[in-house]
Write a protein that holds these residues in place. Structure first.
Motif, PDB file in Angstrom:
ATOM      1  N   LYS A   1      60.308  -0.812 -16.473  1.00  0.00           N
ATOM      2  CA  LYS A   1      59.209  -1.539 -15.830  1.00  0.00           C
ATOM      3  C   LYS A   1      58.633  -0.783 -14.639  1.00  0.00           C
ATOM      4  O   LYS A   1      57.447  -0.876 -14.365  1.00  0.00           O
ATOM      5  CB  LYS A   1      59.683  -2.926 -15.396  1.00  0.00           C
ATOM      6  CG  LYS A   1      59.778  -3.894 -16.563  1.00  0.00           C
ATOM      7  CD  LYS A   1      60.207  -5.261 -16.102  1.00  0.00           C
ATOM      8  CE  LYS A   1      60.332  -6.211 -17.285  1.00  0.00           C
ATOM      9  NZ  LYS A   1      61.058  -7.430 -16.899  1.00  0.00           N
TER      10      LYS A   1
ATOM     11  N   THR B   1      54.092   6.192  -9.730  1.00  0.00           N
ATOM     12  CA  THR B   1      53.796   4.966 -10.485  1.00  0.00           C
ATOM     13  C   THR B   1      53.317   3.851  -9.560  1.00  0.00           C
ATOM     14  O   THR B   1      52.677   2.912  -9.990  1.00  0.00           O
ATOM     15  CB  THR B   1      55.025   4.456 -11.263  1.00  0.00           C
ATOM     16  OG1 THR B   1      56.090   4.242 -10.328  1.00  0.00           O
ATOM     17  CG2 THR B   1      55.442   5.437 -12.317  1.00  0.00           C
ATOM     18  N   PHE B   2      53.641   3.958  -8.283  1.00  0.00           N
ATOM     19  CA  PHE B   2      53.168   2.958  -7.333  1.00  0.00           C
ATOM     20  C   PHE B   2      52.221   3.655  -6.362  1.00  0.00           C
ATOM     21  O   PHE B   2      52.645   4.412  -5.502  1.00  0.00           O
ATOM     22  CB  PHE B   2      54.351   2.334  -6.587  1.00  0.00           C
ATOM     23  CG  PHE B   2      53.990   1.098  -5.806  1.00  0.00           C
ATOM     24  CD1 PHE B   2      53.538  -0.048  -6.454  1.00  0.00           C
ATOM     25  CD2 PHE B   2      54.096   1.072  -4.426  1.00  0.00           C
ATOM     26  CE1 PHE B   2      53.215  -1.195  -5.739  1.00  0.00           C
ATOM     27  CE2 PHE B   2      53.771  -0.072  -3.701  1.00  0.00           C
ATOM     28  CZ  PHE B   2      53.325  -1.209  -4.363  1.00  0.00           C
TER      29      PHE B   2
ATOM     30  N   THR C   1      54.525   1.121 -14.512  1.00  0.00           N
ATOM     31  CA  THR C   1      53.703   0.634 -13.399  1.00  0.00           C
ATOM     32  C   THR C   1      53.641  -0.887 -13.284  1.00  0.00           C
ATOM     33  O   THR C   1      52.734  -1.435 -12.687  1.00  0.00           O
ATOM     34  CB  THR C   1      52.240   1.165 -13.426  1.00  0.00           C
ATOM     35  OG1 THR C   1      51.480   0.421 -14.378  1.00  0.00           O
ATOM     36  CG2 THR C   1      52.162   2.640 -13.739  1.00  0.00           C
ATOM     37  N   LEU C   2      54.626  -1.551 -13.851  1.00  0.00           N
ATOM     38  CA  LEU C   2      54.640  -3.010 -13.791  1.00  0.00           C
ATOM     39  C   LEU C   2      55.372  -3.499 -12.537  1.00  0.00           C
ATOM     40  O   LEU C   2      55.031  -4.543 -11.981  1.00  0.00           O
ATOM     41  CB  LEU C   2      55.333  -3.534 -15.047  1.00  0.00           C
ATOM     42  CG  LEU C   2      55.275  -5.018 -15.328  1.00  0.00           C
ATOM     43  CD1 LEU C   2      53.832  -5.486 -15.423  1.00  0.00           C
ATOM     44  CD2 LEU C   2      55.994  -5.326 -16.643  1.00  0.00           C
ATOM     45  N   LEU C   3      56.357  -2.747 -12.108  1.00  0.00           N
ATOM     46  CA  LEU C   3      57.123  -3.125 -10.925  1.00  0.00           C
ATOM     47  C   LEU C   3      57.066  -1.999  -9.907  1.00  0.00           C
ATOM     48  O   LEU C   3      56.998  -0.826 -10.275  1.00  0.00           O
ATOM     49  CB  LEU C   3      58.597  -3.341 -11.304  1.00  0.00           C
ATOM     50  CG  LEU C   3      59.030  -4.674 -11.905  1.00  0.00           C
ATOM     51  CD1 LEU C   3      60.533  -4.674 -12.063  1.00  0.00           C
ATOM     52  CD2 LEU C   3      58.586  -5.828 -11.032  1.00  0.00           C
ATOM     53  N   ALA C   4      57.147  -2.379  -8.651  1.00  0.00           N
ATOM     54  CA  ALA C   4      57.182  -1.381  -7.585  1.00  0.00           C
ATOM     55  C   ALA C   4      58.627  -0.983  -7.319  1.00  0.00           C
ATOM     56  O   ALA C   4      59.499  -1.839  -7.283  1.00  0.00           O
ATOM     57  CB  ALA C   4      56.564  -1.964  -6.329  1.00  0.00           C
TER      58      ALA C   4
ATOM     59  N   ARG D   1      65.842  -0.285  -7.025  1.00  0.00           N
ATOM     60  CA  ARG D   1      65.062  -1.511  -7.138  1.00  0.00           C
ATOM     61  C   ARG D   1      65.975  -2.705  -6.866  1.00  0.00           C
ATOM     62  O   ARG D   1      67.017  -2.848  -7.502  1.00  0.00           O
ATOM     63  CB  ARG D   1      64.437  -1.649  -8.530  1.00  0.00           C
ATOM     64  CG  ARG D   1      63.828  -3.005  -8.825  1.00  0.00           C
ATOM     65  CD  ARG D   1      62.497  -3.243  -8.129  1.00  0.00           C
ATOM     66  NE  ARG D   1      62.287  -4.672  -7.889  1.00  0.00           N
ATOM     67  CZ  ARG D   1      61.098  -5.229  -7.612  1.00  0.00           C
ATOM     68  NH1 ARG D   1      60.021  -4.494  -7.537  1.00  0.00           N
ATOM     69  NH2 ARG D   1      61.009  -6.519  -7.384  1.00  0.00           N
TER      70      ARG D   1
END
Ligand SMILES: Nc1ncnc2c1ncn2[C@@H]1O[C@H](COP(=O)(O)OP(=O)(O)OP(=O)(O)O)[C@@H](O)[C@H]1O
Ligand SMILES: [Mg+2]
Lengths: 256, 260
Positions: free
Chosen positions: A59, A79-80, A63-66, A12
């Protein structure tokens, strides 16, 4: 054993802009090729220095961040892209005083989040009573959250995180700012959740806590995996360290 | 049923949260009162017979738009800072439903501005607000509410993409009031502004309300404006539908839901 969290070569980066007149874009790598798995029913610890990438990893899992790259799966779903299959079955609590509607009572907060997680009203109200008792807020449930102390807010958050009876609970520094009794209460609560078969992934900077609770621990350093194993294995890996804290210090200092 | 519960409880939460904020109460109550006085005094010697209705409607709508503007954007930002934005974003209820609930709550509450500007004109100036065709007015009013709802939801979605929400909100508040002809007829604006105004649905909502207040002298014109407003609102809804999936992805890629 069933793998409920699978992370492989996860990356990330964040883009940050600097400067006022001459805007400059810069990439910050927070997670840099991380791999690990978590089995169902396990308490798994993520340790690491400030900025090591623990929160960023969590995160992405919730599933809050890609992810920028790599594999990131929870309960067998990406998750994405497949986040809808995941969201109702997990929950998360970030340490600190954020994440609560201050102008609602504790009970109304739980009610609202119960609705957002589609908990049927009857079950929802029953669960709220149980959870308020569990986190020892039954006396204060009807007070506005803005009148709560730090520790009370944090306990309310734990209750919120359990409103949908999640299979996996992600806890980012759940005991930060709690008094010794509050922290102990939370630890026994976490241990009790494990007995109920819940999977817990937690971060902490308090190593005795990690040693007491976690079955396995991953130590992150600059977004990479530095070591992974049971507290015992980590101590051995660090050359027969006496405590997990000693092992941590040796491993992290060795990496610098 | 589940969705309705989410919508309903979000709506109530939003109204509660907005109303306890002094700034919101100022926008809701003081703003329309002051606007009414300002606009009334400006139009007093305009020679128009309907100037009181013009003032009431204009000031009320200005207040309504201000409330909606600042609350949709401001609330997103407040939730960003209180850490609840990320929680509602990943809740199974879906951010789309939650946004609609918030916008509905705010809009319903903000309609109070119309009441306050009417009261101001009545109590301060003894102005009357003759309703010549209640049927048309009701229709125009409902259409206007629908229009404001769709505009706010669209704006709110676009604003989740950035962390500078309050800046953008301040930037668009006054221009929209001018271009859409809230207080003076859009026909007085330069040509380019008029063209811009035509694709903004509030322009047509304001037009409809004005016509209804005047007693609908030209029925065909009323229905033409109504049709245009309906078409634009439908277009905005389609846009929301098309954009929200992509925006949800972008928000997660750019990490704009949180302060840091
Ligand atoms: N939204 C963001 N924009 C830019 N950079 C960010 C953002 N969030 C985190 N970072 C950067 O990513 C890196 C990892 O941060 P992260 O919060 O994941 O660390 P952490 O292990 O949780 O640290 P701590 O123990 O302090 O909580 C840091 O260098 C941080 O500055
Ligand atoms: Mg962190």
């Amino acid at each position: 054993m069933e793998t409920v969290v699978e992370v492989r070569d996860l990356k990330r980066t964040y883009t940050v802009t600097k400067g006022f007149w001459r805007r400059e874009k810069r990439q910050v790598t927070a997670v840099d090729g991380l791999s690990f798995t978590v089995e169902r029913g396990e308490i798994f610890g993520l340790l690491g220095q400030n900025g090591a990438g623990k929160t960023t990893t969590i995160k992405m899992l919730i599933t809050l961040l890609a992810p920028t790259g790599g594999l990131c799966r929870v309960l067998g779903y990406d998750t994405f892209g497949q986040e809808r299959a995941i969201r109702g079955r997990i929950n998360f609590v970030f340490g600190g005083e954020l994440g609560i509607y201050r102008r609602l009572s504790g009970r109304d907060n739980l009610k609202y989040f119960g609705n957002l997680y589609h908990v049927p009203p009857e079950l929802r109200d029953r669960r709220i009573d149980e959870l308020l008792r569990l986190v020892e807020l039954e006396q204060d449930g009807d007070r506005l959250a803005e009148t709560y102390s730090k520790g009370m807010l944090q306990r309310l958050q734990i209750a919120r995180g359990l409103m949908n009876d999640p299979e996996i609970l992600f806890l980012d520094e759940p005991t930060v700012g709690l008094d010794p009794l509050g922290a102990r209460m939370l630890r026994s609560l976490i241990a009790r959740l494990r007995e109920q078969g819940k999977t817990i992934l937690l971060t902490t900077h308090y190593l005795p806590e990690a040693e007491e609770l976690c079955g396995r621990i991953a130590i992150l350093h600059k977004g990479r995996l530095l070591a992974l194993g049971t507290p015992q294995e980590l101590k051995e890996q660090a050359g027969q360290a006496a405590t997990l804290e000693d092992a941590y210090v040796r491993l992290v200092e060795g990496a610098v | 049923m589940k969705t309705l519960r989410v919508l309903g409880s979000t709506l109530l939460l939003q109204m509660k949260q907005s109303f306890v904020r002094p700034m919101f109460r100022f926008c809701l109550i003081a703003n329309p009162i002051l606007n009414t006085i300002l606009v009334y005094e400006m139009f007093r010697n305009s020679g128009q017979t309907d100037f009181a209705a013009y003032a009431i409607l204009g000031a009320g709508l200005m207040g309504l738009w201000g409330c909606i503007c600042f609350s949709s954007a401001g609330d997103l930002n407040r939730e960003r800072y209180s850490g609840t934005l990320s929680q509602i974003f990943v809740a199974p209820a879906g951010f789309q439903t939650i946004l609609w609930g918030k916008v509905l709550g705010n809009t319903l509450l903000s309609l109070g501005t119309l009441l306050f500007s009417w009261l101001t004109a009545k109590l301060l100036y003894g102005a009357s607000f003759p309703i010549r065709s209640p049927g048309y007015l009701l229709l125009a009013f409902l259409a206007a509410v629908g229009c404001f709802l769709s505009v706010s939801v669209l704006a709110a979605w676009l604003l989740t993409l950035s962390r500078k929400t309050t800046l953008y909100m301040n930037v668009i508040e006054i221009p929209v009031i001018l271009i859409c002809g809230f207080v003076f007829p859009a026909e007085q604006l330069p040509r380019w502004a008029q063209i811009l105004g035509m694709v903004l649905s509030p322009t047509w909502a304001v037009k409809l309300l004005r016509m209804a207040v005047a007693g609908v002298p030209d029925r065909a014109a009323f229905w033409r404006a109504f049709g245009t407003l309906a078409a634009l609102t439908a277009l905005y809804l389609v846009l929301i539908r098309l954009l929200y999936g992509e925006i949800q992805k972008q928000v997660r890629i750019r990490a704009t839901l949180e302060v840091c």
